[in-house]
Design a protein around this motif. Structure first.
Motif, PDB file in Angstrom:
ATOM      1  N   TYR A 373       0.810  -1.214   0.000  1.00 30.36           N
ATOM      2  CA  TYR A 373       0.000   0.000   0.000  1.00 30.36           C
ATOM      3  C   TYR A 373       0.844   1.265   0.000  1.00 30.36           C
ATOM      4  N   LYS A 374       2.163   1.111   0.053  1.00 29.80           N
ATOM      5  CA  LYS A 374       3.040   2.274  -0.032  1.00 29.80           C
ATOM      6  C   LYS A 374       3.319   2.660  -1.491  1.00 29.80           C
ATOM      7  N   GLU A 375       3.024   1.732  -2.406  1.00 29.02           N
ATOM      8  CA  GLU A 375       3.353   1.953  -3.817  1.00 29.02           C
ATOM      9  C   GLU A 375       2.697   3.216  -4.356  1.00 29.02           C
ATOM     10  N   SER A 376       1.376   3.306  -4.252  1.00 30.46           N
ATOM     11  CA  SER A 376       0.679   4.466  -4.814  1.00 30.46           C
ATOM     12  C   SER A 376       0.988   5.728  -4.019  1.00 30.46           C
ATOM     13  N   TYR A 378       3.903   6.575  -2.598  1.00 31.64           N
ATOM     14  CA  TYR A 378       5.169   7.143  -3.065  1.00 31.64           C
ATOM     15  C   TYR A 378       5.034   7.713  -4.478  1.00 31.64           C
ATOM     16  N   MET A 379       4.164   7.128  -5.278  1.00 30.46           N
ATOM     17  CA  MET A 379       3.938   7.691  -6.604  1.00 30.46           C
ATOM     18  C   MET A 379       3.323   9.080  -6.493  1.00 30.46           C
ATOM     19  N   GLY A 380       2.322   9.217  -5.601  1.00 28.73           N
ATOM     20  CA  GLY A 380       1.713  10.530  -5.391  1.00 28.73           C
ATOM     21  C   GLY A 380       2.688  11.529  -4.801  1.00 28.73           C
ATOM     22  N   LEU A 381       3.534  11.071  -3.871  1.00 27.74           N
ATOM     23  CA  LEU A 381       4.517  11.951  -3.250  1.00 27.74           C
ATOM     24  C   LEU A 381       5.531  12.435  -4.276  1.00 27.74           C
ATOM     25  N   TYR A 382       6.037  11.506  -5.096  1.00 26.03           N
ATOM     26  CA  TYR A 382       7.004  11.888  -6.130  1.00 26.03           C
ATOM     27  C   TYR A 382       6.401  12.918  -7.086  1.00 26.03           C
ATOM     28  N   SER A 383       5.165  12.682  -7.513  1.00 27.36           N
ATOM     29  CA  SER A 383       4.530  13.595  -8.475  1.00 27.36           C
ATOM     30  C   SER A 383       4.383  14.990  -7.887  1.00 27.36           C
ATOM     31  N   ALA A 384       3.979  15.063  -6.614  1.00 22.22           N
ATOM     32  CA  ALA A 384       3.800  16.370  -5.986  1.00 22.22           C
ATOM     33  C   ALA A 384       5.133  17.090  -5.817  1.00 22.22           C
ATOM     34  N   LEU A 385       6.134  16.391  -5.320  1.00 24.01           N
ATOM     35  CA  LEU A 385       7.439  17.012  -5.092  1.00 24.01           C
ATOM     36  C   LEU A 385       8.085  17.459  -6.400  1.00 24.01           C
ATOM     37  N   ALA A 399      11.744  10.170  -2.130  1.00 25.21           N
ATOM     38  CA  ALA A 399      10.524   9.679  -2.774  1.00 25.21           C
ATOM     39  C   ALA A 399      10.856   8.710  -3.903  1.00 25.21           C
ATOM     40  N   VAL A 400      11.892   9.014  -4.669  1.00 30.69           N
ATOM     41  CA  VAL A 400      12.298   8.114  -5.754  1.00 30.69           C
ATOM     42  C   VAL A 400      12.835   6.806  -5.178  1.00 30.69           C
ATOM     43  N   ARG A 401      13.577   6.897  -4.092  1.00 28.28           N
ATOM     44  CA  ARG A 401      14.040   5.671  -3.430  1.00 28.28           C
ATOM     45  C   ARG A 401      12.856   4.826  -2.970  1.00 28.28           C
ATOM     46  N   GLY A 402      11.833   5.492  -2.437  1.00 27.34           N
ATOM     47  CA  GLY A 402      10.637   4.767  -2.021  1.00 27.34           C
ATOM     48  C   GLY A 402       9.935   4.102  -3.188  1.00 27.34           C
TER      49      GLY A 402
END
Length: 741
Positions: A373-376, A378-385, A399-402
């Protein structure tokens, strides 16, 4: 003591009693008949989809009879109704710890993966279970595990089952689902009628099996046939009033269709909810379903009340994790809406980026059900950052590491776009290269493997594999280059280009590498090398201008900067840019004409059948300019260029001086015919009989260009982005040569 605590204490006590009995050799507290009756009751819960009651009943019986593998498997089936993958894996571990070859253990392992919608890992345990345990439920799990191989393949496997298994409710249900899947895969709506007919047969043969009613109701509702769906779903409700699955569909059909007047829908739904709560044990899954339904009804307050109960009762559960994720999902939806309405540069959008970031951080701090459940998140976090200005460097890198740790489905983002962003925005270029090398390449292969079973030909699958790999090699090469490992960067980027010529980012990145080499040549005053590297950079940018991918093209600005660098100013740049296409054509044509075979030789004669069985003798090519193209539907690069090859074939079809033939290396004539029909291709195809081996064809595709005397004047290996144009240049060069005195 709460009811939940009391039940937990009872289960622990039962387990301790069982452990004492096992050590002392004491008899169990049940008879063989009672155990079989318990198994029958668990099967009834599957039949009625009353997984909530089944889970409670199964928990108690597994505590009483922990060594019975079949009982654990039946309990695991209740867990699968909840999609509780972690707990299902625990049941598989318990079974297989006693006997690694126990087929019930492999069946449960397959269920665990299927509950996560992970088909590939489920295939092997599903197959092993089915080979050893010929039970309908095991056959159904085996079929479900190979769902990604497509409806046609599934139908073939289905046809191999014995008649008794095929008429079981589990397999009739799978057959109906396969037929429903086929209508979308094959773009043939008549399969929907086949699916409904199979559901009807399931109801006729097994009138007390709820899936015959529920499955048909779902399909009818999706097909906007709610009037027919409501009768079936109400029969399902009568059979299983305490089933969450049945009730949810009952609520949706009542509320989201026109079977009732608008002012009566909420009353009807709430009456069904009340009946459900009276007939089913209260469970986390049921409370979650109620929250969802009240949110659909527009009652956010009631929805949050039920969600709060879920979190209070089971804060580590899958359903609690889904609730935790709702906050950041809602904030991401607002962000997308602001992007559409206000634009990326608006203050509102910029402020919402921080809201999304903070919501994701809060989510990641929660006790989540599994790391999946961390997959999506980290995707949202990367996109925002990545959209912030300035980009928070350390946060983006983390975020990319995640993403690299948890993402499984999006290698083109995680090991492509995200790594490129890490390279360009952070000081961790070499770390990005290592992520691409150590994780990205395998992730690309794994992702392409998911498409293998749904690809119609091996060539289409290889095309997908090349696409994913080229993205990873591009990111790796750019990371090496920016990290100072120039040669490693060049080799990785050139590998990316070999895999997919149409990746414009690779063209731009290679242009930058070539400019670097030009600068080095300039520093050592090597004018020839400097010019050569600048020319290669220019060629790369020009090719990038015509490559695919949406959005801003980096090669446009790069080629303008290169012009200014080489000429000392922008004077004349508009005229230069206007001639780029012509310059590109001239350079490509010159390179092609220079590639003419220095010592032209003849080729191995052939006598090969067309698709209709008639034979073509290579002697028929004498006196003509001939093009012989070697390909196969299994060959990804061949598939990429086939539309261009069709155009080229049409160009010369009526030319009396030119003959164009292709030789397919496929072993099945039917595969070739199906491929041509599906793509509306009608070029001439000869079937290989071992000729390509005799002729020594080393690569695919390969094309010979023969003069009128049968001498090979040009050989092209590998695919060609502008095939029609470049093949035509070769043909016309041979024709022009023949006209000279």
């Amino acid at each position: 003591m709460s009811l939940r605590s009391a039940r937990y204490a009872l289960r622990v006590g039962l387990l301790l009693v069982c452990a004492v009995h096992a050590s002392c050799g004491a008899p169990p507290d049940y008879t063989a008949e009672e155990l079989e009756a318990a198994k029958a009751e668990l099967r009834d819960h599957v039949r009625l989809r009353t997984f909530e009651a089944g889970l409670l009943f199964g928990e108690d019986w597994v505590a009483r009879a922990p060594d019975d593998a079949e009982l654990r498997a039946l309990y695991a089936r209740q867990l699968a109704g909840w999609r509780l993958s972690r707990e299902i894996h625990e049941q598989a571990d318990a079974i297989l710890a006693d006997d690694p070859d126990e087929p019930w253990g492999h069946y449960v392992r397959a269920l665990a993966y299927l509950s996560e919608i992970e088909y590939e890992p489920a295939i092997e345990p599903g197959r092993r279970a089915w080979e050893a345990l010929r039970r309908p439920e095991v056959a159904a799990a085996h079929l479900e595990s190979i769902r990604n191989r497509g409806a046609e393949h599934l139908s073939e496997v289905l046809s191999t089952l014995d008649p008794a298994t095929r008429l079981s409710p589990e397999i009739l249900l799978m057959q109906a689902e396969i037929q429903s899947q086929a209508q979308y895969e094959l773009n043939d709506p008549t399969w929907a009628d086949s699916s409904l007919a199979t559901y009807s047969e399931l109801r006729e043969r097994w009138p007390d099996h709820v899936d015959g009613y529920l499955g048909a109701a779902e399909d009818l509702f999706r097909a906007n046939r709610a009037e027919e769906a409501i009768s079936l779903i109400e029969q399902a409700v009568a059979l299983a009033p305490g089933s969450v699955d049945v009730r949810q569909w009952h609520w949706w059909i009542l509320f989201l269709s026109n079977v009732l007047p608008a002012d009566e829908r909420r009353t009807a739904v709430e009456a069904s909810i009340a009946a459900f709560r009276d007939s089913a044990p209260e469970s986390v899954r049921g409370l979650y379903a109620l929250a969802d339904m009240y949110r659909d009804l527009g009652d956010e307050e009631r929805a949050k009340e039920f969600e709060a109960q879920v979190i209070e009762r089971a804060p580590l559960s899958r359903h609690a994790t889904l609730i935790y994720g709702r906050e950041y999902s809602t904030e991401r939806s607002k962000l997308n809406e602001l992007y559409r309405e206000e634009g990326r540069d608006s203050p509102e959008y910029r402020a919402q980026l921080e809201v999304v970031r903070d919501a994701v951080y809060r989510y990641l701090e929660r006790p989540l059900y599994t790391d999946r459940y961390k997959e999506s998140a980290y995707m949202g976090l990367y996109s925002a950052l990545g959209d912030m200005d300035p980009v928070p460097v350390e946060e983006l890198a983390e975020a990319v590491r995640g993403l690299a740790r948890y993402d499984r489905m999006n290698p083109h983002i995680t090991y492509g776009t995200a790594l490129l962003n890490m390279v360009d925005s952070t000081p961790y270029a070499l770390e990005a290269a290592e992520i691409a090398r150590s994780r990205g390449l395998q992730a690309a292969v794994d992702r392409a493997q998911l498409t293998r079973n749904s690809s119609r030909t091996e060539g289409e699958w290889e095309q997908s594999l090349r696409y994913y790999l080229s993205i990873v090699y591009d990111a790796m090469g750019w990371a090496y280059f920016k990290g100072g490992r120039i040669e490693d960067g060049r080799h990785a980027l050139e590998r990316a280009l070999e895999l997919t010529e149409a990746n414009r980012e690779t063209r731009y990145h290679l242009g930058q590498v070539y400019e670097h080499f030009a600068a080095e040549a300039e520093a050592r005053e090597d004018d020839g090398a400097e010019t050569e590297w600048f020319d290669r950079a220019e060629d790369s940018y020009i090719a990038g201008l015509g490559s695919t991918r949406m959005g801003e093209n980096p090669s446009q600005a790069a080629i303008e900067a290169l012009y200014e660098r080489r000429n000392g100013s922008r004077a004349g740049i508009e005229e230069y840019l206007a001639t780029l296409d012509e310059r590109d054509q001239i350079r490509r044509r010159d390179r092609i004409l220079e590639s003419r075979v220095e010592a032209a030789g003849t080729y191995e004669p052939f006598h090969l059948p067309r698709l209709d069985g008639s034979l073509v003798d290579s002697a028929d090519l004498e006196g003509k300019i001939a093009v012989v193209h070697f390909w196969g539907t299994w060959c990804g690069p061949c598939i990429v260029e086939m539309p261009e090859y069709q155009k080229f074939d049409v160009r010369y079809r009526d030319d009396p001086d030119v003959r164009v033939v292709s030789i397919s290396n496929d072993t099945s004539r039917e595969v070739v015919e199906e491929y041509l029909t599906r793509n509306n291709f009608d070029f001439e195809v000869l079937m290989d009989d071992g000729y390509v081996q005799r002729a020594g064809i080393p690569a695919w595709p390969t094309t010979w260009f023969l003069d009128r005397d049968g001498y090979v004047q040009f050989v092209k290996r590998g695919n060609t982005a502008k095939l029609d144009e470049e093949f035509t240049w070769r043909v016309e060069a041979i024709r022009e040569e023949a006209r000279r005195p």
